[in-house]
Write an enzyme that holds these catalytic residues in place. Structure first.
Site, short mmCIF file in Angstrom:
data_model
loop_
_atom_site.label_atom_id
_atom_site.label_comp_id
_atom_site.label_asym_id
_atom_site.label_seq_id
_atom_site.Cartn_x
_atom_site.Cartn_y
_atom_site.Cartn_z
N ALA A 89 0.86 -1.18 0.00
CA ALA A 89 0.00 0.00 0.00
C ALA A 89 0.90 1.23 0.00
CB ALA A 89 -0.89 -0.02 1.24
N GLY A 141 0.63 -4.96 1.01
CA GLY A 141 -0.61 -4.99 0.24
C GLY A 141 -0.42 -5.63 -1.13
N GLU A 182 -0.78 -9.19 -0.54
CA GLU A 182 -2.20 -9.44 -0.26
C GLU A 182 -3.04 -9.41 -1.53
OE1 GLU A 182 -2.09 -6.31 2.80
OE2 GLU A 182 -3.05 -7.73 4.13
N GLU A 210 4.92 -5.14 7.00
CA GLU A 210 4.19 -4.09 7.73
C GLU A 210 4.72 -3.88 9.15
OE1 GLU A 210 2.76 -6.43 5.85
OE2 GLU A 210 1.05 -5.61 4.73
C1 HXC Z 1 5.06 4.35 -1.26
C2 HXC Z 1 6.90 3.35 -2.17
C3 HXC Z 1 6.54 2.10 -1.58
C4 HXC Z 1 5.35 2.05 -0.81
C5 HXC Z 1 8.38 1.84 -2.68
N1 HXC Z 1 8.04 3.12 -2.83
N2 HXC Z 1 7.49 1.20 -1.92
N3 HXC Z 1 6.16 4.45 -2.00
N4 HXC Z 1 4.64 3.19 -0.68
N5 HXC Z 1 4.89 0.93 -0.26
C6 HXC Z 1 8.74 4.17 -3.59
C7 HXC Z 1 9.99 4.67 -2.88
O1 HXC Z 1 9.66 5.64 -1.90
C8 HXC Z 1 10.76 5.24 -4.04
O2 HXC Z 1 10.20 6.49 -4.38
C9 HXC Z 1 10.46 4.28 -5.17
O3 HXC Z 1 9.24 3.63 -4.82
C10 HXC Z 1 11.54 3.22 -5.36
O4 HXC Z 1 11.75 2.59 -4.13
P1 HXC Z 1 13.19 2.45 -3.43
O5 HXC Z 1 12.95 2.26 -1.99
O6 HXC Z 1 14.07 3.57 -3.85
O7 HXC Z 1 13.71 1.12 -4.10
P2 HXC Z 1 14.71 0.04 -3.49
O8 HXC Z 1 15.86 0.72 -2.80
O9 HXC Z 1 15.02 -0.89 -4.61
O10 HXC Z 1 13.88 -0.74 -2.36
C11 HXC Z 1 12.78 -1.52 -2.74
C12 HXC Z 1 11.95 -1.89 -1.49
C13 HXC Z 1 11.58 -0.59 -0.71
C14 HXC Z 1 12.76 -2.82 -0.58
C15 HXC Z 1 10.70 -2.63 -1.97
O11 HXC Z 1 11.03 0.35 -1.63
C16 HXC Z 1 10.61 -0.80 0.39
O12 HXC Z 1 10.94 -1.30 1.48
N6 HXC Z 1 9.35 -0.39 0.16
C17 HXC Z 1 8.30 -0.46 1.17
C18 HXC Z 1 7.79 -1.87 1.32
C19 HXC Z 1 6.73 -1.97 2.41
O13 HXC Z 1 6.98 -1.62 3.57
N7 HXC Z 1 5.53 -2.38 2.01
C20 HXC Z 1 4.38 -2.44 2.94
C21 HXC Z 1 3.62 -1.15 2.89
S1 HXC Z 1 2.32 -1.10 4.06
P3 HXC Z 1 11.12 7.82 -4.56
O14 HXC Z 1 10.14 8.91 -4.86
O15 HXC Z 1 11.88 7.98 -3.30
O16 HXC Z 1 12.01 7.47 -5.74
C22 HXC Z 1 1.13 -2.07 3.43
C23 HXC Z 1 -0.08 -2.21 4.28
C24 HXC Z 1 -1.06 -3.11 3.65
O17 HXC Z 1 1.25 -2.61 2.39
C25 HXC Z 1 -2.44 -2.73 4.03
C26 HXC Z 1 -3.45 -3.33 3.11
C27 HXC Z 1 -3.32 -2.99 1.67
#
Ligand code: HXC
Length: 256
Positions: free
Chosen positions: A64, A107, A110, A130
């Site tokens: 998400a 998400g 999911e 998460e």
């Molecule tokens: C918003 C996101 C994002 C996310 C990545 N990006 N994941 N933006 N929400 N979930 C954005 C980054 O900010 C970045 O934007 C661009 O995508 C590229 O990501 P990087 O981090 O620079 O890439 P990398 O270094 O290769 O790392 C990849 C990654 C990391 C390991 C996947 O991006 C990461 O940890 N993302 C978050 C994963 C996460 O926590 N997901 C769960 C979210 S909560 P910019 O603008 O900086 O270039 C969730 C709740 C579910 O899902 C609820 C129900 C749906």
């Protein structure tokens, strides 16, 4: 409204492609609205026999959109009910194949688990990270993951937030097939083409019956299966399928 997805019809396959590549297809509100509406439109289209949901090479979806949630209060999250709409994906009749490359996290994982057959590149990565954000999965992850892989593995993934490889995900029963990195989309398309050759009503009832296994007791589930099995004898496709077997030829299913 920004176009956060791309849709396409190939033969009888409705393809929905998440399209926020610079954000690793993070699932914002608009994107999820468009995904759900596109899938519903394909589901209602009598020319479509199955759907293919995919991202790009780098990500199916990295979760998400964190930026959309970061400053929200509990009351705002409750009123937005962002994930309540996801039940509409569960209610679709036609099979959905997920083609996964790169990250399927939070998400994204999911959403992938809402699909029926999951084809992944050997380089794909899965997880429910998460916990590292101070939250838990909110779109069915605690329930679907546990049903898919069992308590021990689900607890491990959800409480540590660690990422796993496609080989691990396959061994756990989270995904259906792992394919070489460059073939993830073509292999998923091939599976869709195979589904298009099957009897459409049987496909839909097969999906519904397997899904029922997660909602009911064994006795009720077997009773449900039996009724749907008998129902298929009201279709022309059952007659065609069995006649084709007897006549040693390929069946041609009309979807009636
Ligand atoms: C918003 C996101 C994002 C996310 C990545 N990006 N994941 N933006 N929400 N979930 C954005 C980054 O900010 C970045 O934007 C661009 O995508 C590229 O990501 P990087 O981090 O620079 O890439 P990398 O270094 O290769 O790392 C990849 C990654 C990391 C390991 C996947 O991006 C990461 O940890 N993302 C978050 C994963 C996460 O926590 N997901 C769960 C979210 S909560 P910019 O603008 O900086 O270039 C969730 C709740 C579910 O899902 C609820 C129900 C749906």
């Amino acid at each position: 409204m920004a176009n956060e997805i791309k849709t396409e019809v190939r033969d009888h396959i409705g393809i929905v492609r998440l399209n926020r590549p610079d954000k690793l297809n993070a699932l914002n509100y608009v994107l999820m609205t468009q995904v759900i509406e596109a899938l519903e439109q394909f589901d209602a289209d009598s020319d479509i026999r199955c759907m293919l949901l995919t991202g790009d090479e780098r990500a199916f979806a990295a979760g998400a959109d964190i930026n959309e949630m970061a400053d929200a209060s509990m009351i705002e999250m409750h009123h937005r009910n962002m994930f309540g709409r996801w039940v509409r994906i569960k209610n679709l009749h036609k099979p959905i194949v997920a083609a996964v490359s790169g990250y399927a996290l939070g998400g994204g994982c999911e959403l992938m688990m809402c699909c029926d057959i999951i084809i992944a590149a050997e380089t794909a990565r899965f997880g429910q990270p998460e916990i590292n954000l101070g939250i838990i999965p909110g779109a069915g992850g605690t329930q679907r993951l546990t049903r898919a892989v069992g308590k021990a593995q689900a607890m491990d993934l959800i409480l540590t937030g660690r990422m796993i490889t496609a080989a691990e995900a396959l061994a756990m029963g989270l995904i259906s097939r792992v394919v070489p990195a460059e073939q993830w989309f073509d292999e998923a398309l091939k599976v869709c083409r195979e589904l298009c050759q099957k009897a459409p009503v049987a496909l839909q009832l097969g999906k519904e019956t397997v899904a029922k296994a997660f909602e009911t007791t064994l006795t009720e589930g077997i009773e449900f299966e039996k009724k749907l099995f008998y129902m298929l004898f009201a279709t022309d496709d059952q007659k065609e399928g069995m006649r084709a077997f007897q006549e040693k030829r390929q069946a041609i299913f009309a979807g009636r």
